[in-house]
Design a protein around this motif. Structure first.
Motif, PDB file in Angstrom:
ATOM      1  N   GLY A 126       0.820  -1.322  -0.022  1.00 55.86           N
ATOM      2  CA  GLY A 126      -0.083   0.081   0.050  1.00 55.86           C
ATOM      3  C   GLY A 126       0.803   1.401   0.067  1.00 55.86           C
ATOM      4  N   VAL A 127       0.253   2.375  -0.382  1.00 53.76           N
ATOM      5  CA  VAL A 127       1.038   3.666  -0.488  1.00 53.76           C
ATOM      6  C   VAL A 127       1.131   4.222   0.980  1.00 53.76           C
ATOM      7  CG1 VAL A 127       0.745   6.086  -1.306  1.00 53.76           C
ATOM      8  CG2 VAL A 127       0.113   3.982  -2.891  1.00 53.76           C
ATOM      9  N   ASP A 128       2.165   4.539   1.261  1.00 54.80           N
ATOM     10  CA  ASP A 128       2.614   5.341   2.765  1.00 54.80           C
ATOM     11  C   ASP A 128       2.075   6.886   2.538  1.00 54.80           C
ATOM     12  OD1 ASP A 128       3.556   3.282   4.283  1.00 54.80           O
ATOM     13  OD2 ASP A 128       5.339   3.537   2.807  1.00 54.80           O
ATOM     14  N   ILE A 129       2.581   7.603   1.424  1.00 52.94           N
ATOM     15  CA  ILE A 129       2.159   8.927   1.291  1.00 52.94           C
ATOM     16  C   ILE A 129       1.743   9.045  -0.077  1.00 52.94           C
ATOM     17  CG2 ILE A 129       2.738  11.316   1.239  1.00 52.94           C
ATOM     18  CD1 ILE A 129       4.812  10.891   3.421  1.00 52.94           C
ATOM     19  N   GLN A 130       0.424   9.552  -0.365  1.00 51.22           N
ATOM     20  CA  GLN A 130      -0.021   9.749  -1.639  1.00 51.22           C
ATOM     21  C   GLN A 130       0.009  11.361  -1.901  1.00 51.22           C
ATOM     22  OE1 GLN A 130      -1.083   7.796  -4.495  1.00 51.22           O
ATOM     23  NE2 GLN A 130      -0.915   9.790  -5.363  1.00 51.22           N
ATOM     24  N   ILE A 131       0.945  11.728  -2.930  1.00 46.54           N
ATOM     25  CA  ILE A 131       1.030  13.081  -3.164  1.00 46.54           C
ATOM     26  C   ILE A 131      -0.185  13.296  -4.607  1.00 46.54           C
ATOM     27  CG2 ILE A 131       2.361  15.016  -4.236  1.00 46.54           C
ATOM     28  CD1 ILE A 131       4.859  13.050  -3.645  1.00 46.54           C
ATOM     29  N   LEU A 132      -0.883  14.573  -4.068  1.00 50.75           N
ATOM     30  CA  LEU A 132      -2.088  14.769  -4.818  1.00 50.75           C
ATOM     31  C   LEU A 132      -2.049  16.244  -5.299  1.00 50.75           C
ATOM     32  CD1 LEU A 132      -4.908  13.065  -3.134  1.00 50.75           C
ATOM     33  CD2 LEU A 132      -4.015  12.144  -5.059  1.00 50.75           C
ATOM     34  N   GLY A 133      -2.197  16.394  -6.630  1.00 56.31           N
ATOM     35  CA  GLY A 133      -2.843  17.891  -7.009  1.00 56.31           C
ATOM     36  C   GLY A 133      -4.267  18.026  -6.982  1.00 56.31           C
ATOM     37  N   ILE A 134      -4.959  18.887  -7.448  1.00 52.47           N
ATOM     38  CA  ILE A 134      -6.411  18.930  -7.644  1.00 52.47           C
ATOM     39  C   ILE A 134      -6.780  19.779  -9.074  1.00 52.47           C
ATOM     40  CG2 ILE A 134      -6.546  20.989  -6.060  1.00 52.47           C
ATOM     41  CD1 ILE A 134      -9.608  19.955  -5.560  1.00 52.47           C
ATOM     42  N   GLY A 135      -7.489  19.203  -9.796  1.00 52.53           N
ATOM     43  CA  GLY A 135      -8.022  19.872 -10.864  1.00 52.53           C
ATOM     44  C   GLY A 135      -8.878  21.157 -10.640  1.00 52.53           C
ATOM     45  N   ALA A 136      -9.018  21.974 -11.585  1.00 52.48           N
ATOM     46  CA  ALA A 136     -10.036  23.012 -11.460  1.00 52.48           C
ATOM     47  C   ALA A 136     -11.475  22.413 -11.355  1.00 52.48           C
ATOM     48  CB  ALA A 136      -9.673  24.043 -12.542  1.00 52.48           C
ATOM     49  N   ASN A 137     -11.628  21.181 -11.828  1.00 54.06           N
ATOM     50  CA  ASN A 137     -13.082  20.518 -11.933  1.00 54.06           C
ATOM     51  C   ASN A 137     -13.133  19.700 -10.538  1.00 54.06           C
ATOM     52  OD1 ASN A 137     -11.494  18.192 -12.666  1.00 54.06           O
ATOM     53  ND2 ASN A 137     -12.606  18.153 -14.547  1.00 54.06           N
ATOM     54  N   GLY A 138     -12.121  19.817  -9.737  1.00 52.89           N
ATOM     55  CA  GLY A 138     -12.080  18.930  -8.731  1.00 52.89           C
ATOM     56  C   GLY A 138     -11.759  17.529  -8.759  1.00 52.89           C
ATOM     57  N   HIS A 139     -11.078  17.150  -9.963  1.00 49.29           N
ATOM     58  CA  HIS A 139     -10.565  15.721  -9.957  1.00 49.29           C
ATOM     59  C   HIS A 139      -9.391  15.612  -9.093  1.00 49.29           C
ATOM     60  CE1 HIS A 139      -8.137  16.416 -14.009  1.00 49.29           C
ATOM     61  NE2 HIS A 139      -7.531  16.577 -12.893  1.00 49.29           N
ATOM     62  N   ILE A 140      -9.207  14.461  -8.598  1.00 52.18           N
ATOM     63  CA  ILE A 140      -7.778  13.901  -8.279  1.00 52.18           C
ATOM     64  C   ILE A 140      -7.572  12.569  -9.197  1.00 52.18           C
ATOM     65  CG2 ILE A 140      -7.694  14.987  -6.088  1.00 52.18           C
ATOM     66  CD1 ILE A 140      -8.842  12.386  -4.855  1.00 52.18           C
ATOM     67  N   GLY A 141      -6.182  12.617  -9.243  1.00 53.04           N
ATOM     68  CA  GLY A 141      -5.813  11.574 -10.339  1.00 53.04           C
ATOM     69  C   GLY A 141      -6.522  12.087 -11.606  1.00 53.04           C
ATOM     70  N   PHE A 142      -7.022  11.126 -12.539  1.00 48.76           N
ATOM     71  CA  PHE A 142      -7.948  11.344 -13.250  1.00 48.76           C
ATOM     72  C   PHE A 142      -9.480  10.955 -13.310  1.00 48.76           C
ATOM     73  CE2 PHE A 142      -4.415  11.506 -16.868  1.00 48.76           C
ATOM     74  CZ  PHE A 142      -4.527  13.201 -17.016  1.00 48.76           C
ATOM     75  N   ASN A 143      -9.786  11.028 -11.926  1.00 44.90           N
ATOM     76  CA  ASN A 143     -11.015  10.886 -11.520  1.00 44.90           C
ATOM     77  C   ASN A 143     -11.984  12.046 -11.900  1.00 44.90           C
ATOM     78  OD1 ASN A 143     -10.864   8.034 -10.055  1.00 44.90           O
ATOM     79  ND2 ASN A 143      -9.022   8.921  -9.478  1.00 44.90           N
TER      80      ASN A 143
END
Ligand code: PGA
Length: 274
Positions: A126-143
């Motif tokens: 499993g992932v210990d730390i997931q680094i994330l950005g956020i899209g202007a439409n609220g997506h994370i990853g390509f969700n």
């Protein structure tokens, strides 16, 4: 379950605070990092690279999994996220390439590849730390908006807005239509999520993520259900938060107690905002 808002003074300050969190975990021993691409984590990666060069921060025991990949692009394509994360981060530190994983965008069976990738993350512990950005439409990853909050790594159709946002990277304008992305349910399993956001064009999405309802319309709002999410914002990205003063007070109080977000997995903060 905690959501911690960290108000930063600048884009570089966001990067430094995120790097503090990642450094503390990486120095503890073998670690699995979830690696976001895009502009948002750039100041974080720059700071980690600097610490690698100047402060002996080693990524020799790190395994990396990217969040997503364009479908149809081979690894070697300049705009694949495999190439991008190497260019932006991995090639500048000592993370072993054999432990850098991305979904295979040109797999013959994309559905099977998505399932394999999801399982590979679990097999790695499993992932210990997931680094994330956020899209202007609220997506994370390509969700994209309306993604299932329980989704696993899967094939997704990119939103028109995302393809327009990313067209700048494809000189021929030929942005892929499909991608493979870790699902929101997959991201939720990371032990710690560190989301970085900067700029006014993210302010509405940040507000919806933190203060709106948990909703598939704002996929990042799933972080409200995360066991531990730290959200680092520059002033512009934080500018639409209605509870801004409260977050500032909580942060000042935590800082006084010496319980900074640099060590969030070591100590529970005295006061959580959410
Ligand atoms: P950006 O993209 O960091 O390039 O703004 C974030 C995202 O789309 O997830």
């Amino acid at each position: 379950m905690t959501v911690q808002i960290v108000l930063c003074e600048s884009v570089d300050h966001v990067g430094a605070r995120a790097a503090d969190i990642i450094e503390a975990r990486v120095r503890q021993g073998p670690a699995v990092l979830g690696l976001a691409t895009g502009g948002s984590p750039s100041s974080t990666y720059q700071e980690l690279i600097r610490r690698h060069r100047e402060e002996q921060l080693s990524f020799g025991q790190v395994t990396g999994f990217t969040l997503d990949e364009y479908a149809g692009l081979p690894k070697e394509h300049e705009q694949s996220y495999y190439s991008t994360i190497r260019r932006e981060f991995v090639d500048h530190v000592d993370l072993p390439l054999e432990r850098l994983f991305t979904p295979q965008g040109d797999a013959a069976d994309l559905v099977a590849e998505a399932e394999r990738y999801d399982a590979a993350i679990a097999t790695a512990g499993g992932v210990d730390i997931q680094i994330l950005g956020i899209g202007a439409n609220g997506h994370i990853g390509f969700n994209e908006p309306t993604s299932s909050l329980a989704s696993r790594t899967r094939v997704k159709t990119l939103a028109g807005a995302t393809r327009t946002d990313n067209a700048r990277f494809f000189p021929d304008g030929d942005v892929p239509r499909l991608c493979l992305t870790q699902g929101l349910g997959t991201i939720r399993e990371a032990k710690l999520a560190v989301l970085v956001a900067m700029g006014e064009n993210k302010a509405a999405a940040v507000q919806a993520m933190v203060e709106g309802p948990v909703s598939a319309n704002c996929p990042a709002s799933v972080l409200q259900l995360h066991r531990r999410a730290v959200i680092l914002l520059d002033p512009a990205a934080a500018s639409r938060l209605s509870m801004l003063e409260y977050y500032r007070e909580a942060q000042e109080f935590n800082d006084q107690l010496g319980q900074t977000p640099t060590r969030p997995w070591l100590q529970e903060p005295a006061l959580q905002q959410g």
